[in-house]
Enzyme design. Sequence first.
Site, PDB file in Angstrom:
ATOM      1  N   ASN A 146       0.929  -1.296  -0.033  1.00  0.00           N
ATOM      2  CA  ASN A 146      -0.138  -0.408   0.111  1.00  0.00           C
ATOM      3  C   ASN A 146       1.152   0.951  -0.308  1.00  0.00           C
ATOM      4  O   ASN A 146       0.508   2.314  -0.029  1.00  0.00           O
ATOM      5  CB  ASN A 146      -0.834  -0.500   1.254  1.00  0.00           C
ATOM      6  CG  ASN A 146       0.010  -0.430   2.456  1.00  0.00           C
ATOM      7  OD1 ASN A 146      -0.016  -1.276   2.412  1.00  0.00           O
ATOM      8  ND2 ASN A 146      -0.480   1.109   3.264  1.00  0.00           N
ATOM      9  N   CYS A 315      -3.059   5.546   7.780  1.00  0.00           N
ATOM     10  CA  CYS A 315      -4.069   5.074   9.077  1.00  0.00           C
ATOM     11  C   CYS A 315      -3.388   5.538  10.392  1.00  0.00           C
ATOM     12  O   CYS A 315      -3.226   6.882  10.097  1.00  0.00           O
ATOM     13  CB  CYS A 315      -2.895   3.829   9.589  1.00  0.00           C
ATOM     14  SG  CYS A 315      -0.896   4.560  10.028  1.00  0.00           S
TER      15      CYS A 315
HETATM   16  N1  PMP Z   1      -4.952  -3.725   4.026  1.00  0.00           N
HETATM   17  C1  PMP Z   1      -3.964  -2.673   2.991  1.00  0.00           C
HETATM   18  C2  PMP Z   1      -3.585  -3.464   1.992  1.00  0.00           C
HETATM   19  C3  PMP Z   1      -4.385  -1.353   2.932  1.00  0.00           C
HETATM   20  O1  PMP Z   1      -4.079  -0.894   1.544  1.00  0.00           O
HETATM   21  C4  PMP Z   1      -5.452  -1.405   3.955  1.00  0.00           C
HETATM   22  C5  PMP Z   1      -6.206   0.077   3.847  1.00  0.00           C
HETATM   23  N2  PMP Z   1      -5.135   1.116   4.186  1.00  0.00           N
HETATM   24  C6  PMP Z   1      -5.997  -1.919   4.470  1.00  0.00           C
HETATM   25  C7  PMP Z   1      -5.294  -3.381   4.799  1.00  0.00           C
HETATM   26  C8  PMP Z   1      -7.550  -1.807   5.877  1.00  0.00           C
HETATM   27  O2  PMP Z   1      -8.213  -1.803   4.983  1.00  0.00           O
HETATM   28  P1  PMP Z   1      -9.552  -0.772   5.705  1.00  0.00           P
HETATM   29  O3  PMP Z   1      -9.213   0.281   5.288  1.00  0.00           O
HETATM   30  O4  PMP Z   1     -10.757  -1.969   4.411  1.00  0.00           O
HETATM   31  O5  PMP Z   1     -10.072  -1.768   6.659  1.00  0.00           O
END
Ligand code: PMP
Length: 365
Positions: A146, A315
């Site tokens: 990400n 986050c």
């Molecule tokens: N895994 C990855 C690689 C992400 O980019 C994200 C979101 N930042 C998440 C998990 C978490 O997803 P969600 O926002 O749907 O909880």
Amino acid sequence: MKEMYLDNAATTPVYPESVREMEKVMLKSYGNPSSIHNKGEEAFKLISDARKKIAGDINCKPEEIIFTSGATESNSLALSFKSKKKKIFVSSIEHPSVMENAFKLEVRGYEIIKIPVDNLGIIDFNFLEKMIDSNTFLVSVMHVNNIFGTIQDIGRIGKLCRKRGALFHTDAVQSFGKLKIDIQEMCVDMLSASAHKIGGPKGTGFLYMRTGITLEPIIVGSGQERGMRSGTENVPGIVGFAKALEMQKKVNGNKVEKLRNNLILGLEEIGGKINGDRKKRIWNNVHVSFSGRDNEGIVLALSLKGIYVSTGSACESKKTKEDYILKAIGLNKGEIDSGIRITLGKDTTEKDIKRLLKEIKNLLR
Ligand code: PMP
């Protein structure tokens, strides 16, 4: 001032088509999918159709899709089990929603082994091949990172796991709907995805869970989603997710990739260092460092101009929570503290890229 949204790895604008479908569900098809009357049946059919559409995209059976509140929950569910085999492998660049759950398993007596990555963010396959053994229950490696967008060869990892009798989970949040995924071909046993990364609503996701796998549900109650995730289903969210997937599949990734490559060249011209792999990289991602500069300062200054980029990931505890991911690819403090993630959207234009480069150049001056 024209706003320019370049933080599509954090979340995406919702497709109007998706919004319209959700509105229809909320206003008209508001029944509880568990009710046996017509209104319930209507809602049940809507989630069944969405399930089929999503399952078709990754080549699994509809009943193997467990709808959740998003990928954090999907990852938590995938790492929620009791097993006699005690070894769990996770890559060292996993999202905190995998990492934190791995730490929870460690407290419960499992051995967590982090798979190292090289300076481009590709996992050390030989390490895994050497270390994986008959005591390994699960290997979890994300498809696309990400922060710097590196793409892992999940087919190769899946096949190794299958051969050695370990389960393979992949966090596909940043690739689902953007890259081709065939869970049969790639030997994937579990896969997490989230609607809000592909133009769907926030708070909806799924875990694909191969038939025969036993997990410990986190949320228990009336037994919806084959008992794996109790609670009345988020019907509008699920319908909006399936519609977003349909729309996302029409996006021309090659076109965005060309713009992204131009952006990379432009950033390098003004002294930026590109982090992550050049080729094995999701088509809309750039991660760049301007050593000696403060990334927050740049992000906030751009924000004042209506340009939205990111210091890394989005986050909760903004600054340091995910530094371990950048450290894992060998970045030094100066590179981490000046790292900026730019993730293009389907509507980003050449003009936007030029404007962004001009603004960054001015700021650096
Ligand atoms: N895994 C990855 C690689 C992400 O980019 C994200 C979101 N930042 C998440 C998990 C978490 O997803 P969600 O926002 O749907 O909880």
